[in-house]
Write a protein that holds these residues in place. Structure first.
Motif, PDB file in Angstrom:
ATOM      1  N   HIS A   1      37.596  45.222  38.044  1.00 22.88           N
ATOM      2  CA  HIS A   1      38.953  44.683  37.864  1.00 22.88           C
ATOM      3  C   HIS A   1      38.940  43.640  36.769  1.00 22.88           C
ATOM      4  N   PRO A   2      39.307  44.008  35.551  1.00 22.69           N
ATOM      5  CA  PRO A   2      39.284  43.002  34.484  1.00 22.69           C
ATOM      6  C   PRO A   2      40.290  41.885  34.775  1.00 22.69           C
ATOM      7  N   ILE A   3      39.909  40.687  34.448  1.00 24.77           N
ATOM      8  CA  ILE A   3      40.742  39.524  34.787  1.00 24.77           C
ATOM      9  C   ILE A   3      42.099  39.578  34.077  1.00 24.77           C
ATOM     10  N   TRP A   4      42.099  40.158  32.847  1.00 24.92           N
ATOM     11  CA  TRP A   4      43.366  40.158  32.112  1.00 24.92           C
ATOM     12  C   TRP A   4      44.380  41.145  32.680  1.00 24.92           C
ATOM     13  N   GLN A   5      43.952  41.898  33.708  1.00 22.10           N
ATOM     14  CA  GLN A   5      44.928  42.782  34.344  1.00 22.10           C
ATOM     15  C   GLN A   5      45.502  42.159  35.614  1.00 22.10           C
ATOM     16  N   THR A   6      45.055  40.936  35.912  1.00 20.84           N
ATOM     17  CA  THR A   6      45.572  40.318  37.137  1.00 20.84           C
ATOM     18  C   THR A   6      46.960  39.743  36.892  1.00 20.84           C
ATOM     19  N   GLU A   7      47.713  39.677  37.998  1.00 21.86           N
ATOM     20  CA  GLU A   7      49.047  39.110  37.953  1.00 21.86           C
ATOM     21  C   GLU A   7      48.962  37.612  37.593  1.00 21.86           C
TER      22      GLU A   7
END
Ligand code: C2E
Ligand code: CA
Ligand code: CA
Length: 535
Positions: A1-7
């Motif tokens: 889960h790449p961090i830049w895809q987090t809400e």
């Protein structure tokens, strides 16, 4: 889960700060934080000067963080420092880009071109490669500019820039030198034909009419001058001057064409005689060197053989590449004794390595058209094998698929007799000689070496990829081995493996090496294998 895809990252980039002293993963409810089992999370946007965040700074801990508010203010300080640094770096690279690139075409400008030319000279000086400098001048550009206006002139220059860029490899340099003059550096040239083919392509690409923004069509043409390092000059100034001279010759030929630089007769004649005299005694003076480039199995990448490539260590000029002196040796007939020297040297080296390392290695030796015409060639090869003790099975004779061998009398006979000695024949530079399939079928060759101009364009030019695939298929159908030359990148390797090419040669594995270095490499391989066997 790449961090830049987090809400959370999205929210912070939009300007929000976030702070959770405990139970953060559950509160955020996103897999990223759950996976890391984070209890505390702090996050804040990084601002440069404007209103838009440049990025985010996030910190997390597995334990609850009771001092979250103090920590957040520390992070703010660190964050503004980081943002500033990022901003400064961006400014620096932008201004570097602007100072060295032409703002209209985005191509390197004269400054950057000169810099690239210097490094090309330095690298080629070390490696013995040749490269080409091209000077491109638009025909009658002044008339276009004067009659149709500057805006149109700019459109023309931009599209010429795009067309030039699209005509060469990504690693080649295309620059806007001045006004309507463009300069190019084409690196790693083995055959001059490769360059004239590109020049021909450029002339054709440029003369296709271009559509202006107002829908009108305009045809422009250009004149090209070509010169080569090191033959036509060893410093940047001379190279540019000679490419420019050649370009003027192209204009003189009626424009819309290219010309290769030809040195002023007297000067070149004297230099040539001088060089010829030196080449005549090169062997006696111990100036010839045999280099070896490994060939590897495409599946295992283990070494299976090597190609012998000659070098001349000129007392004043240093190491001279064969692309330069082989043509001279061919014109003067000196290729016959030189060819015999490399044959005997390569056989002797190969025999020594066979005995020392106990692995089946083949050595490839290049034969030139003139050698094939010598009535005693079969004897010469036989003697080399006998004197050195190398089994014929370990010798590959490489014969180029070019026009000048096709009119060799008894070619098929001679090749048949050579095979009678037990050695193998390889067709070199396959694909460049426009041979008919029928000719290839009759050609008594065991190996086909796909020319590097095709291999180099894997991943670049679908037409060349198709040729590589077709050659591999054809060779397999005729029960011949295929060797790819000029394998430079992992992409080339993947492609060639996928389509079933069996043997590979190229800079990806190794450059040609002096005999002693090559031998060290074999020792090192043997040592590693012994170590593995011990374990
Ligand atoms: P060739 O037979 O096609 O040899 C392959 C050339 O490609 C070699 O150049 C080699 O250094 C170069 N090469 C190998 N891998 C790569 C790669 O990954 N990328 C690039 N860009 N180049 C690669 P070299 O040694 O300068 O030889 C040039 C030509 O001179 C040879 O082309 C061959 O035609 C001729 N030559 C060399 N040695 C001899 C010789 O002993 N006798 C004869 N008659 N000709 C020779
Ligand atoms: Ca060769
Ligand atoms: Ca070749």
């Amino acid at each position: 889960h790449p961090i830049w895809q987090t809400e959370l990252y999205r929210r912070v980039l939009a300007g929000a700060e976030y702070s959770a002293a405990e139970d953060a993963a559950n509160r955020l409810g996103e897999p990223f934080f759950k996976q890391l089992r984070l209890n505390s999370v702090l996050a804040l946007p990084l601002y440069g000067e404007g209103q838009r965040a440049l990025g985010a700074l996030m910190a997390g801990g597995r334990k609850p963080q009771s001092r979250a508010p103090e920590l957040l203010s520390v992070l703010r300080m660190v964050g503004s420092h980081l943002a500033l640094q990022a901003l400064v770096a961006r400014y620096r690279s932008d201004s570097r880009f602007q100072g060295l690139h032409d703002s209209l075409t985005r191509l390197p400008n004269r400054l950057l071109f000169n810099d690239r030319l210097q490094s090309a000279i330095a690298e080629a000086g070390r490696s013995g490669e040749q490269f080409a400098v091209l000077f491109v001048d638009l025909d009658r550009f002044k008339t276009i500019n004067d009659s149709l206006g500057h805006a149109t002139g700019d459109q023309v220059l931009s599209s010429v820039a795009k067309r030039l860029r699209a005509s060469v490899r990504a690693s080649d340099t295309v620059s806007r030198y001045a006004g309507d003059e463009f300069t190019l550096i084409l690196r790693h040239i083995v055959h001059r034909d490769d360059v004239t083919r590109i020049a021909d392509k450029i002339v054709k690409v440029l003369e296709t009419p271009l559509t202006l923004t107002d829908g009108r069509e305009l045809q422009i043409t250009a004149s090209l001058g070509i010169c080569f390092y090191p033959d036509d000059g060893k410093d940047g100034e001379t190279l540019l001057k000679h490419a420019d001279v050649a370009m003027y010759n192209a204009k003189g030929m009626g424009r819309n064409t290219y010309q290769v630089y030809v040195a002023v007769p007297e000067e070149s004649h004297r230099q040539r005689l001088d060089l010829e005299a030196k080449l005549r005694v090169a062997e006696r003076n111990n100036e010839l060197r045999s280099y070896y480039q490994p060939q590897v199995d495409a599946q295992t990448e283990d070494i299976i053989g090597m190609e012998a490539l000659i070098r001349w260590e000129h007392p004043e000029l240093g190491l001279i590449s064969p692309g330069f002196f082989i043509p001279l040796a061919e014109d003067t007939g000196l290729i016959v004794p030189i060819g015999e020297w490399i044959l005997r040297t390569a056989c002797a080296d190969a025999k020594r390595w066979l005995d020392k390392f106990k692995i089946p290695l083949r050595v490839g030796v290049n034969l030139s058209a003139l050698q094939l015409r010598q009535t005693n060639l079969v004897e010469v090869v036989e003697r080399a094998l006998r004197d050195t003790g190398l089994p014929g099975d370990n010798l590959d004779l490489e014969v180029t698929e070019s026009m000048n061998i096709k009119d060799t009398p008894n070619l098929m006979d001679v090749l048949g007799q050579l095979r009678g000695l037990g050695c193998h024949i390889a067709i070199d530079d396959f694909g460049t000689g426009q041979s008919s399939l029928d000719y290839i079928k009759r050609f008594p060759a065991d190996r086909i070496k796909i020319d590097q101009t095709f291999v180099r364009n894997i991943g670049v030019d679908p037409a060349d990829e198709a040729i590589v695939r077709a050659t591999i298929n054809m060779a397999r159908n005729m029960d011949r081995h295929v060797v790819a030359e000029g394998v430079e990148t992992e992409d080339h390797l993947r492609f060639l493996r996928e389509y079933g090419c069996q043997e590979l040669q190229g800079y990806l594995f190794s450059r040609p090496l002096p005999a002693a270095v090559f031998e060290n490499m074999l020792s090192e391989r043997a040592r590693l294998l012994a170590e593995i066997a011990d374990e």
